[in-house]
Write a protein that holds these residues in place. Structure first.
Motif, mmCIF file in Angstrom:
data_model
loop_
_atom_site.group_PDB
_atom_site.id
_atom_site.type_symbol
_atom_site.label_atom_id
_atom_site.label_comp_id
_atom_site.label_asym_id
_atom_site.label_seq_id
_atom_site.Cartn_x
_atom_site.Cartn_y
_atom_site.Cartn_z
ATOM 1 N N THR A 45 0.683 -1.210 -0.146
ATOM 2 C CA THR A 45 -0.047 0.112 0.025
ATOM 3 C C THR A 45 0.823 1.324 0.082
ATOM 4 O O THR A 45 0.310 2.556 -0.003
ATOM 5 N N HIS A 46 2.141 1.175 0.222
ATOM 6 C CA HIS A 46 2.972 2.128 -0.002
ATOM 7 C C HIS A 46 4.111 2.081 -1.268
ATOM 8 O O HIS A 46 4.701 2.971 -1.437
ATOM 9 N N GLY A 47 3.652 1.291 -2.067
ATOM 10 C CA GLY A 47 4.509 1.309 -3.130
ATOM 11 C C GLY A 47 3.832 1.850 -4.582
ATOM 12 O O GLY A 47 2.737 2.528 -4.488
ATOM 13 N N PRO A 48 4.291 1.938 -5.706
ATOM 14 C CA PRO A 48 4.029 2.611 -7.028
ATOM 15 C C PRO A 48 2.803 2.326 -7.460
ATOM 16 O O PRO A 48 2.064 3.170 -7.859
ATOM 17 N N ILE A 49 2.184 0.928 -7.328
ATOM 18 C CA ILE A 49 0.798 0.757 -7.682
ATOM 19 C C ILE A 49 -0.191 1.432 -6.911
ATOM 20 O O ILE A 49 -1.109 1.937 -7.484
ATOM 21 N N ALA A 50 0.195 1.324 -5.833
ATOM 22 C CA ALA A 50 -0.626 1.927 -4.770
ATOM 23 C C ALA A 50 -0.685 3.549 -4.929
ATOM 24 O O ALA A 50 -1.981 4.199 -4.760
ATOM 25 N N TRP A 51 0.471 4.263 -5.259
ATOM 26 C CA TRP A 51 0.587 5.701 -5.594
ATOM 27 C C TRP A 51 -0.590 6.012 -6.909
ATOM 28 O O TRP A 51 -1.406 7.305 -6.521
ATOM 29 N N VAL A 52 -0.982 5.090 -7.572
ATOM 30 C CA VAL A 52 -1.900 5.291 -8.660
ATOM 31 C C VAL A 52 -3.186 4.992 -8.393
ATOM 32 O O VAL A 52 -4.140 5.649 -8.660
ATOM 33 N N VAL A 53 -3.299 3.728 -7.847
ATOM 34 C CA VAL A 53 -4.877 3.210 -7.572
ATOM 35 C C VAL A 53 -5.300 4.133 -6.448
ATOM 36 O O VAL A 53 -6.629 4.093 -6.610
ATOM 37 N N ARG A 107 9.231 -0.056 2.262
ATOM 38 C CA ARG A 107 9.486 -0.669 1.103
ATOM 39 C C ARG A 107 9.026 0.022 -0.336
ATOM 40 O O ARG A 107 7.791 -0.545 -0.773
ATOM 41 N N LEU A 108 9.536 0.854 -0.582
ATOM 42 C CA LEU A 108 9.095 1.951 -1.709
ATOM 43 C C LEU A 108 8.889 1.298 -2.959
ATOM 44 O O LEU A 108 7.933 1.842 -3.708
ATOM 45 N N LEU A 109 9.389 0.004 -3.396
ATOM 46 C CA LEU A 109 9.129 -0.452 -4.640
ATOM 47 C C LEU A 109 8.280 -1.593 -4.520
ATOM 48 O O LEU A 109 8.132 -2.446 -5.532
ATOM 49 N N GLU A 110 7.782 -2.037 -3.569
ATOM 50 C CA GLU A 110 6.660 -3.143 -3.477
ATOM 51 C C GLU A 110 5.630 -2.783 -4.441
ATOM 52 O O GLU A 110 5.150 -1.778 -4.725
ATOM 53 N N PHE A 154 7.346 -4.678 -6.804
ATOM 54 C CA PHE A 154 8.495 -4.964 -7.760
ATOM 55 C C PHE A 154 10.074 -5.353 -6.975
ATOM 56 O O PHE A 154 10.628 -6.262 -7.286
ATOM 57 N N SER A 155 10.044 -5.058 -5.740
ATOM 58 C CA SER A 155 11.064 -5.199 -5.017
ATOM 59 C C SER A 155 10.985 -5.163 -3.399
ATOM 60 O O SER A 155 10.265 -4.207 -3.254
ATOM 61 N N SER A 156 11.291 -6.120 -2.778
ATOM 62 C CA SER A 156 11.051 -6.051 -0.999
ATOM 63 C C SER A 156 12.316 -5.350 -0.141
ATOM 64 O O SER A 156 12.302 -5.508 0.769
ATOM 65 N N ARG A 157 12.904 -4.762 -1.080
ATOM 66 C CA ARG A 157 14.060 -3.810 -0.458
ATOM 67 C C ARG A 157 13.342 -2.845 0.543
ATOM 68 O O ARG A 157 12.645 -1.949 0.250
ATOM 69 N N TRP A 158 14.120 -2.580 1.700
ATOM 70 C CA TRP A 158 13.697 -1.694 2.764
ATOM 71 C C TRP A 158 14.537 -0.498 2.300
ATOM 72 O O TRP A 158 15.825 -0.550 2.334
ATOM 73 N N PHE A 159 14.021 0.708 2.695
ATOM 74 C CA PHE A 159 14.687 2.027 2.522
ATOM 75 C C PHE A 159 14.558 2.630 3.925
ATOM 76 O O PHE A 159 13.425 2.753 4.411
ATOM 77 N N TYR A 160 15.711 3.282 4.245
ATOM 78 C CA TYR A 160 15.848 4.194 5.430
ATOM 79 C C TYR A 160 16.136 5.794 5.269
ATOM 80 O O TYR A 160 17.211 5.841 4.684
ATOM 81 N N GLY A 161 15.527 6.755 5.729
ATOM 82 C CA GLY A 161 15.954 8.239 5.613
ATOM 83 C C GLY A 161 16.735 8.397 7.200
ATOM 84 O O GLY A 161 17.609 9.095 6.857
ATOM 85 N N ASP A 162 16.133 7.677 8.254
ATOM 86 C CA ASP A 162 17.061 7.846 9.398
ATOM 87 C C ASP A 162 17.305 9.269 10.012
ATOM 88 O O ASP A 162 18.204 9.786 10.353
#
Length: 319
Positions: free
Chosen positions: A57-65, A122-125, A127-135
């Motif tokens: 729900t936080h990934g690119p598809i959700a941003w559009v749908v 997971r910004l790319l879910e 398509f990718s399950s990589r975690w991103f951190y801004g800290d």
């Protein structure tokens, strides 16, 4: 970030002037700013929800749908009120195109803010399950609350008074928050540069935005764990605190070999960034639990799971 922060940022964007683009523009921004947290319902699965949150729900598809669904609902709601004769006379005409744009902006602000803390996203879910951190920010930042509430209130009062440039305080609030975020990104980078280890994690702390908890990996041939050290932009650091003081013969990531069907363990390791094993005493019994070095205080008790330590590692622990 917490939902109050998401709501305030959405409201500030609207009060800056965008809410005038269409009727119900402000609800589109505020609800859009919170919409990705639909996955909060996963908490019913207990610790397994760690592998479900801040993903699809936080990934690119959700941003559009998600903005499309929200805009459609708000547009339907306006038509429904009109048919019932309950639509406010002073409401601006509702334009679906602008509803979608504002819902999209609000929705996009959500992952942008979530990326800023150490919990991860997971910004790319999918398509990718990589975690991103801004800290950069603690998950609940009171300073953003203060700035957002103050400038939003001033702007709304000016609008009600019919004053010119009523939206200027809201714009100032947004600029101030962006400047604050950038300053915190620089503080985090400075803390990481000062750390004794190249890949140290600088974790923001409550209230004191000028301080960071430095997490340094202490892995060696026997020990597996992390050291925690408070760093301050004002100068000086506290002595390192060992998060684990018991020798271990295995890395936490190896635990799944001994409990392949333990879903909570698998979910925790998928989510964890700095896992370590801690020996605790509960009800007169000694147990081993898996924790994450990012969450070591009282709040961190929610993020731990009992783990099976194999006999060979138990022998090592007793030496």
């Amino acid at each position: 970030m917490d939902n109050l922060t998401h709501s305030l940022v959405g409201a500030l964007i609207g009060q800056a002037g965008l809410k005038r683009k269409t009727g119900l523009g402000m609800p589109a921004l505020i609800f859009g700013a919170n919409l990705p947290d639909l996955d909060a319902g996963c908490v019913v699965y207990g610790l397994e929800n760690l592998a479900m949150r801040r993903g699809l729900t936080h990934g690119p598809i959700a941003w559009v749908v998600l903005p499309l669904l929200l805009a459609a609902f708000i547009w339907w709601f306006d038509r429904w009120q009109a048919r019932r004769g309950t639509r406010p006379d002073d409401r601006l005409p509702v334009r679906f195109g602008w509803l979608y744009v504002l819902s999209f902006i609000g929705c996009l602000s959500h992952p942008a803010l979530d990326w800023l803390n150490s919990y991860g996203i997971r910004l790319l879910e999918p398509f990718s399950s990589r975690w991103f951190y801004g800290d950069a920010l603690f998950i609940v930042d009171v300073w953003i609350w203060v700035v957002a509430i103050a400038t939003l209130t001033i702007s709304q009062r000016r609008e009600k008074q019919g004053r010119a440039k009523w939206n200027r305080p809201a714009l100032v609030g947004l600029v101030a928050i962006l400047a604050y975020i950038n300053a915190n990104l620089i503080i985090t980078a400075t803390a990481e540069a000062a750390a004794p280890q190249r890949d140290a994690i600088a974790v923001p702390v409550p209230l004191a935005f000028w301080e960071r908890d430095l997490i340094v990996d202490t892995d060696g041939p026997i020990y597996t764990g992390y050291a925690l050290q408070r760093w301050s932009l004002a100068g000086g650091t506290q002595p390192p605190q060992m998060l684990v003081d018991q020798p271990a013969c295995l890395h936490p990531l190896q635990l799944t070999q001994f409990a392949p069907n333990n879903r909570e363990l698998a979910a925790f390791l998928f989510w964890s960034r700095a896992p370590y094993i801690e020996r605790q005493e509960r009800d007169g019994q000694v147990i081993d639990v898996l924790r994450d070095a990012r969450f070591t205080g009282s709040a961190g008790s929610r993020f731990q799971v009992p783990v099976p330590v194999p006999a060979e590692a138990e022998n090592c622990l007793q030496e």
